[in-house]
Design a protein around this motif. Structure first.
Motif, short mmCIF file in Angstrom:
data_model
loop_
_atom_site.label_atom_id
_atom_site.label_comp_id
_atom_site.label_asym_id
_atom_site.label_seq_id
_atom_site.Cartn_x
_atom_site.Cartn_y
_atom_site.Cartn_z
N ARG A 144 0.84 -1.19 0.00
CA ARG A 144 0.00 0.00 0.00
C ARG A 144 0.88 1.25 0.00
NH1 ARG A 144 -2.52 -0.73 5.41
NH2 ARG A 144 -0.67 -2.01 5.75
N PRO A 145 0.34 2.40 -0.38
CA PRO A 145 1.13 3.64 -0.30
C PRO A 145 1.71 3.81 1.10
CG PRO A 145 -0.91 4.04 -1.49
CD PRO A 145 -1.02 2.65 -0.93
N VAL B 279 4.37 3.54 -6.54
CA VAL B 279 3.76 3.54 -5.21
C VAL B 279 4.76 4.16 -4.23
CG1 VAL B 279 2.73 2.15 -3.38
CG2 VAL B 279 2.47 1.45 -5.77
N PRO B 280 4.37 5.22 -3.51
CA PRO B 280 5.30 5.84 -2.56
C PRO B 280 5.60 4.91 -1.39
CG PRO B 280 3.10 6.80 -2.36
CD PRO B 280 3.07 5.91 -3.57
N THR B 281 6.79 5.07 -0.86
CA THR B 281 7.20 4.33 0.33
C THR B 281 7.28 5.31 1.50
OG1 THR B 281 9.59 4.69 0.08
CG2 THR B 281 8.61 2.87 -1.17
N ASP B 282 7.74 4.82 2.65
CA ASP B 282 7.93 5.73 3.78
C ASP B 282 9.31 6.37 3.73
OD1 ASP B 282 9.53 3.58 4.54
OD2 ASP B 282 8.99 3.75 6.66
N VAL C 160 5.17 -0.77 -9.10
CA VAL C 160 4.48 -2.05 -8.94
C VAL C 160 3.64 -2.29 -10.18
CG1 VAL C 160 2.89 -3.39 -7.53
CG2 VAL C 160 4.45 -1.75 -6.44
N ALA C 161 3.90 -3.39 -10.87
CA ALA C 161 3.26 -3.65 -12.16
C ALA C 161 1.90 -4.31 -12.04
CB ALA C 161 4.18 -4.52 -13.02
N HIS C 162 1.63 -4.96 -10.91
CA HIS C 162 0.41 -5.77 -10.81
C HIS C 162 -0.63 -5.14 -9.88
CE1 HIS C 162 2.58 -8.96 -12.87
NE2 HIS C 162 3.57 -8.81 -12.01
#
Length: 352
Positions: A32-33, A71-74, A81-83
């Motif tokens: 998740r983001p 997708v951003p990380t912390d 993310v391709a899927h």
């Protein structure tokens, strides 16, 4: 509490592989983001390194998210993310790492409910799929009702919110991970390594899990019942650790070991030793000894051709009857059946 492969002690993946036409076991890492990159990497590393004796890769880790793309990380970077969530419907195991959004007042944390998008995504998971969370990913599983009436854990800093939101879950805040068969939870970050190794060990035995641990340069086995590293008052300087006694016990598992003898190794009374042991390990000395003996017996059954009588003696159970009794309680199978599953052969001289 002895952490075992609940409901999977007979090596459930072997039958599952046949049902899937021989393809590799697919592990969907549902991010998740605000994902924690280290937790996502843990899942890929542990499952991605698992190999059969012939060197074949045993798992297929695949990352998915609600909306494919960056997708951003912390941290200060994104992950492409391709899927999308459709991968969840093809997975044999789903792992849900934590996200920075878990620490914000979102619906999972504030109200104990899922967003419509998360509800729809999780509905894609097929019945019987193994589902695991790392750290605060447990909030999502609880909000989905997957933890109702089951033991679970999460990061020690989040236990108060978790208990308030999900009183129907049996939260154990003092362990590294829990195994409820088809649903598992890890306390956070490093315990995600322990949980993933535990799943590999349950699926393919100690030899494969230990090989993954060596490749990853991590301890091969930390039991789920071990206590989280929660801040506690600093003990008085004169109170020593029980580590030396544990190391000595591991080197002498084949002989009877009494509490008095172990306490004497640390120059403690039995009462003080028992209290300190539980504080450090999360188990009583007797529970820990039984746990270690079961693990020693599993290793011997997998890696040697010793008879069950000899395995029982070297693991400290004394007799084959005692070994069978403990195996049945902890794993739900006989030593002979366990060896047949994980070693591929059964010594006809064994007493199963």
């Amino acid at each position: 509490m002895v952490s075992v492969c609940k409901d999977r002690a007979m090596g459930g993946l072997k039958g599952g592989e046949q049902e899937r036409g021989g393809r590799r076991h697919r592990v969907a890492v549902f991010v998740r983001p605000g994902m924690l990159p280290i937790e996502v990497g843990i899942v890929h590393r542990i499952f991605g390194e698992a190999r059969s004796a012939a060197g074949e890769q045993l798992y297929e880790p695949v990352t998915c998210t609600l909306e494919p793309g960056a997708v951003p990380t912390d941290a200060d970077f994104t992950v492409n993310v391709a899927h999308g969530p459709e991968v969840l419907g093809t997975a044999d195991t789903v792992v849900l790492p934590a996200s920075a959004v878990d620490y914000d007042p979102g619906p999972e944390r504030r109200e104990g409910r899922l967003s419509p998008a998360m509800t729809d995504a999780l509905a894609r998971i097929r019945p019987g799929t193994r589902i695991a969370s790392i750290c605060t990913g447990a909030f999502v599983l609880a909000a989905a009702g997957l933890l109702d009436g089951r033991r679970a854990t999460t990061h020690w800093r989040s236990v108060d919110d978790f208990r308030r939101l999900f009183p129907q879950v049996e939260l154990d805040a003092d362990v590294l991970y829990t195994d409820e068969g088809d649903v598992l939870t890890a306390a956070g970050v490093a315990s995600g390594v322990d949980l993933c190794l535990h799943m590999v060990r349950c699926d393919h035995g100690a030899a494969v899990a230990n090989d993954v641990a060596r490749r990853t340069v991590v301890p091969p086995h930390r039991e789920g019942g071990q206590a989280q590293y929660v801040p506690r008052p600093v003990p008085e300087p004169q109170v020593s650790s029980t580590g030396a006694a544990r190391a000595w016990a591991l080197a002498h598992l084949d002989r009877p070991l009494s509490l008095r003898e172990l306490a004497a190794r640390e120059s403690m009374s039995v009462r003080t030793f028992t209290r300190r042991f539980r504080e450090e390990v999360g188990l009583s000395p007797v529970q820990w000894l039984t746990q270690q003996r079961i693990e020693r017996a599993r290793q011997l059954l997998e890696e040697t051709a010793l008879s069950v009588d000899r395995v029982a003696a070297q693991a400290g159970f004394g007799t084959a009857a005692s070994l069978r009794q403990h195996f049945q309680v902890a794993l739900g199978v006989s030593p002979r059946a366990y060896r047949s599953t994980f070693r591929g052969t059964a010594d006809l001289s064994d007493v199963g």
